[in-house]
Write a protein that holds these residues in place. Structure first.
Motif, PDB file in Angstrom:
ATOM      1  N   GLY A 163       0.770  -1.228   0.000  1.00 10.05           N
ATOM      2  CA  GLY A 163       0.000   0.000   0.000  1.00 10.05           C
ATOM      3  C   GLY A 163       0.801   1.277   0.000  1.00 10.05           C
ATOM      4  O   GLY A 163       0.315   2.308   0.449  1.00 10.05           O
ATOM      5  N   VAL A 164       2.046   1.252  -0.484  1.00  6.02           N
ATOM      6  CA  VAL A 164       2.791   2.498  -0.650  1.00  6.02           C
ATOM      7  C   VAL A 164       2.143   3.274  -1.802  1.00  6.02           C
ATOM      8  O   VAL A 164       2.048   2.750  -2.919  1.00  6.02           O
ATOM      9  CB  VAL A 164       4.277   2.224  -0.939  1.00  6.02           C
ATOM     10  N   ASP A 165       1.685   4.482  -1.511  1.00  2.00           N
ATOM     11  CA  ASP A 165       0.935   5.207  -2.536  1.00  2.00           C
ATOM     12  C   ASP A 165       1.452   6.621  -2.790  1.00  2.00           C
ATOM     13  O   ASP A 165       0.859   7.375  -3.547  1.00  2.00           O
ATOM     14  CB  ASP A 165      -0.556   5.269  -2.168  1.00  2.00           C
ATOM     15  N   ARG A 166       2.576   6.973  -2.151  1.00  2.00           N
ATOM     16  CA  ARG A 166       3.164   8.279  -2.445  1.00  2.00           C
ATOM     17  C   ARG A 166       4.651   8.262  -2.132  1.00  2.00           C
ATOM     18  O   ARG A 166       5.123   7.491  -1.292  1.00  2.00           O
ATOM     19  CB  ARG A 166       2.451   9.418  -1.727  1.00  2.00           C
ATOM     20  N   VAL A 192      -2.448   5.142  -6.316  1.00  2.00           N
ATOM     21  CA  VAL A 192      -2.066   5.970  -7.453  1.00  2.00           C
ATOM     22  C   VAL A 192      -2.802   5.495  -8.694  1.00  2.00           C
ATOM     23  O   VAL A 192      -3.317   4.374  -8.749  1.00  2.00           O
ATOM     24  CB  VAL A 192      -0.543   5.909  -7.694  1.00  2.00           C
ATOM     25  N   ASN A 193      -2.858   6.360  -9.696  1.00  2.00           N
ATOM     26  CA  ASN A 193      -3.444   5.936 -10.966  1.00  2.00           C
ATOM     27  C   ASN A 193      -2.351   5.317 -11.839  1.00  2.00           C
ATOM     28  O   ASN A 193      -1.186   5.250 -11.458  1.00  2.00           O
ATOM     29  CB  ASN A 193      -4.140   7.108 -11.669  1.00  2.00           C
ATOM     30  N   ALA A 194      -2.741   4.870 -13.003  1.00  2.00           N
ATOM     31  CA  ALA A 194      -1.803   4.152 -13.868  1.00  2.00           C
ATOM     32  C   ALA A 194      -0.603   5.013 -14.242  1.00  2.00           C
ATOM     33  O   ALA A 194       0.538   4.531 -14.297  1.00  2.00           O
ATOM     34  CB  ALA A 194      -2.536   3.682 -15.127  1.00  2.00           C
ATOM     35  N   GLU A 195      -0.840   6.305 -14.487  1.00  2.00           N
ATOM     36  CA  GLU A 195       0.245   7.194 -14.901  1.00  2.00           C
ATOM     37  C   GLU A 195       1.242   7.416 -13.754  1.00  2.00           C
ATOM     38  O   GLU A 195       2.456   7.449 -13.954  1.00  2.00           O
ATOM     39  CB  GLU A 195      -0.319   8.540 -15.367  1.00  2.00           C
TER      40      GLU A 195
END
Length: 232
Positions: A99-102, A137-140
């Motif tokens: 769950g690392v998201d940033r 995050v999104n795909a980009e």
């Protein structure tokens, strides 16, 4: 035989059947037993049955269980939301973080991880359902974050994690997991080495396995309804 062990055995059998239905080797799918809000005694029962990977969402609760269960060889996974003020302890008390998201969180985990420990295994959380209430995050953004993590010596990027919008429809479940798989495949095509898809929970893991899940996170189907917890 206790009920928890029976449920665990039933889940293992269901995972094996789902993998075979998908034409996959069942050994390619790891069961992560999500033990949040359940006592250490329940973890001990399932460990003795043969389950050695456990996921926790709440740091203080997890640390207390780790202390109580330090006599057992448990691989601990942190799967809850990652708060900056808790990265120091998470980095040093878990083998995996889902769950690392940033970037900020990745940098803090990398800085905090002890030199005496092997690299922390991490998954990037992607938000395929585009729900505001969910991290990811999104795909980009996934490629940019993956590239950054690959430059951090104390982190080992393993793959992606996702929590799609809940739905009882198997086809809808699989369609959402397919979106995660597309991002996963795209990152690999861009030269990012990945081997882990942490997707699928109690209600939808067969659909996740059909889309290539390598880790399924199952809690209530093993441990039963959750008890009260301290969300710290």
């Amino acid at each position: 035989m206790d009920t928890i062990t029976q449920r665990w055995q039933a889940i293992k059998a269901s995972i094996q059947a789902a993998a075979q239905d998908a034409g996959r080797n069942p050994e390619q799918v790891t069961l992560l037993a999500v033990s949040k809000a359940h006592p250490a005694s329940a973890i001990r029962q399932v460990w003795h049955a043969g389950q050695h990977q456990f996921g926790e969402n709440y740091l203080q609760e997890a640390l207390a269980k780790q202390l109580e269960l330090q006599d057992l060889a448990i691989e601990w996974h942190f799967i809850g939301p990652l708060q900056s003020n808790k990265t120091q302890q998470i980095a040093n008390h878990f083998s995996w973080v889902h769950g690392v998201d940033r970037l900020k969180i990745a940098e803090r985990l990398n800085a905090a991880r002890s030199d005496t420990l092997p690299p922390l295994q991490v998954c990037i959380q992607v938000n395929v359902s585009k729900e505001d209430s969910k991290s990811g995050v999104n795909a980009e953004e996934a490629l940019k974050l993956a590239t950054s993590i690959n430059g951090m010596p104390k982190l080992q990027l393993r793959g992606l994690m996702a929590i799609p919008a809940p739905t009882p429809d198997h086809a809808e479940q699989q369609a959402q997991f397919h979106q995660v798989r597309l991002i996963y495949d795209h990152l690999i095509q861009q030269g990012i080495a990945l081997d882990t898809l942490s997707i699928g929970m109690s209600e939808d893991f067969p659909a996740a396995i059909a889309e290539g899940a390598t880790i399924v996170r199952v809690g209530s189907a093993i441990f039963g309804p959750r008890h009260s917890h301290n969300p710290a």
